[in-house]
Scaffold this motif. Sequence first.
Motif, short mmCIF file in Angstrom:
data_model
loop_
_atom_site.label_atom_id
_atom_site.label_comp_id
_atom_site.label_asym_id
_atom_site.label_seq_id
_atom_site.Cartn_x
_atom_site.Cartn_y
_atom_site.Cartn_z
N LEU A 34 6.39 -92.88 24.24
CA LEU A 34 5.35 -92.85 23.23
C LEU A 34 5.91 -93.39 21.93
N ASP A 35 5.41 -94.50 21.52
CA ASP A 35 5.90 -95.09 20.28
C ASP A 35 5.60 -94.15 19.11
N GLY A 63 7.41 -74.85 14.55
CA GLY A 63 6.64 -76.08 14.44
C GLY A 63 7.04 -76.93 13.25
N TYR A 65 9.28 -79.22 12.33
CA TYR A 65 10.34 -80.05 12.90
C TYR A 65 11.31 -80.55 11.83
N LEU A 271 -0.31 -91.84 16.98
CA LEU A 271 -0.02 -90.95 18.10
C LEU A 271 1.48 -90.92 18.34
N TYR A 273 0.54 -87.30 16.76
CA TYR A 273 0.35 -86.94 15.36
C TYR A 273 1.52 -86.09 14.85
N LEU A 274 1.95 -85.14 15.63
CA LEU A 274 3.10 -84.33 15.21
C LEU A 274 4.14 -84.19 16.30
N GLY A 275 3.82 -84.51 17.50
CA GLY A 275 4.75 -84.28 18.60
C GLY A 275 4.13 -83.23 19.51
N TYR A 276 3.51 -83.70 20.55
CA TYR A 276 2.75 -82.76 21.37
C TYR A 276 3.59 -82.17 22.48
N LYS A 277 3.09 -81.09 23.00
CA LYS A 277 3.64 -80.54 24.22
C LYS A 277 2.45 -80.25 25.13
N THR A 278 2.73 -79.79 26.31
CA THR A 278 1.62 -79.54 27.22
C THR A 278 1.42 -78.05 27.41
N THR B 85 1.33 -76.61 19.10
CA THR B 85 2.42 -75.71 18.69
C THR B 85 2.31 -74.31 19.30
N THR B 133 -1.67 -83.37 26.47
CA THR B 133 -0.82 -83.69 27.61
C THR B 133 -0.50 -85.18 27.65
#
Lengths: 284, 151
Positions: A34-35, A63, A65, A271, A273-278, B85, B133
């Motif tokens: 992801l760029d 959160g 970072y 994208l 926006y902040l660093g997503y997780k699942t 988060t 995701t």
Amino acid sequence: MIYSKCAALRQLYDQGGINFYLEKLAADSQRDQLDGNLLNSVVKLLCDFSDQSENYVEKFQNGNYLGGVLSLLGGTLRLPKTLLLNRINILSALLSGNKITVDSDMSYREFDKSFSEHWNLIPAMETIDQMRKDGPAGEFWADLLQTLIEMGTDPMFWLGLNQGLKNKLANDPNTAAYADKLQRGGFVGKIKPGAKVIETIDPNELIPTQKMTKSNREFQELLEQIKKNGITETIKYVEYNGEKYVVDGHHRLIAAKRLGFTKVPAERVELPYLGYKTVNDLFW
Amino acid sequence: MALWHFSFLIVSNKKSPENMSIDQLCEWEPKELALSIEYLQNILPIEKSWSSAIKQYGNHDGTNIKIVFDNQQIVEISCSLDLRTLTKSLLAQVLQYIELIQGNILYNGIVYEPTMEKIIALMKQSDAGQFCTNPREYLDKLSKSKDKLKG
């Protein structure tokens, strides 16, 4: 094996070592396609000269970072405490490869002097012009500097940082790549509300990405507020395949359309926006 | 509301959805929440809301619970989970709060009990879950049906 930052963090706690975590993140940053992943690009840089820091983990978990990055650098970054909140400042210092230590007693004057001595300062516009010749990454920092000047920030303060960056960019292709990543990470767009990156656009240009989630009652309240005060917070969008997709501000957009607004304040972000997780990351 | 928010309403589990309108279902008596406010403040500190009619716990951009008033009456309690988060411990605390006030989850017009398994299943299927995701995949999918969303 698919792992996540959170899983790595968990393992960090279990094994009691920050280096493990950093190595994982470094590997992650290489794999992450992801760029514009600001966090990963910064962490990758940090891996070269990190200390252990519990604060880093704690802030990361919360959160924050960049707060975490700052904590990690606690032993090697030297800046007046009042400037520590400025993320661009920290990132610039990081990207320039300078190891500076945090000093809460250091005055702004001392700081300015140390930077002046360290990097040869040249007039702002000349710097900008020179930076633009350095290619896309140089253009990014030139735009950043220009934006800061337009916002009324003391250009002399930024010059040292940017001059250091310029020197670094000239010799280090990796740094240029990171700068490019930061650019695509939308960092400039988040400097401060009111900077030139905020635009007013036709609401019909913005494509909603989710249905209305507010209840009718809450939406009516919002409608009344906007009728009275206008839209006070920008609608955030990402540009993807030439289209503008809303990521934050769906209800403001719906309200604007209902009220017949022909222009809305909008801000382009990138994208992720902040660093997503699942959601799977919930199962550490 | 942002695309990373999984949002739902909290409704009283003492009410039967079959016998009342959505508005009635969402209403609460202030006394039903009185003892739980301290707990809520501990997990999500109170913050200034964009509206004087809303008491907001937690950050607007992050995970938050909003209590919407109409004069002295509570007309609804909404919850938005920031899937960027969210941690399991915070989710557990939010669910515990819902249990504490004897609430259920109202999502897409259906009432669910506030269990970890159920809410995670809902989050995974939600727009927010899919977006977080894989943002690009989500937008790709969306671009195929964007004309439906436009306007």
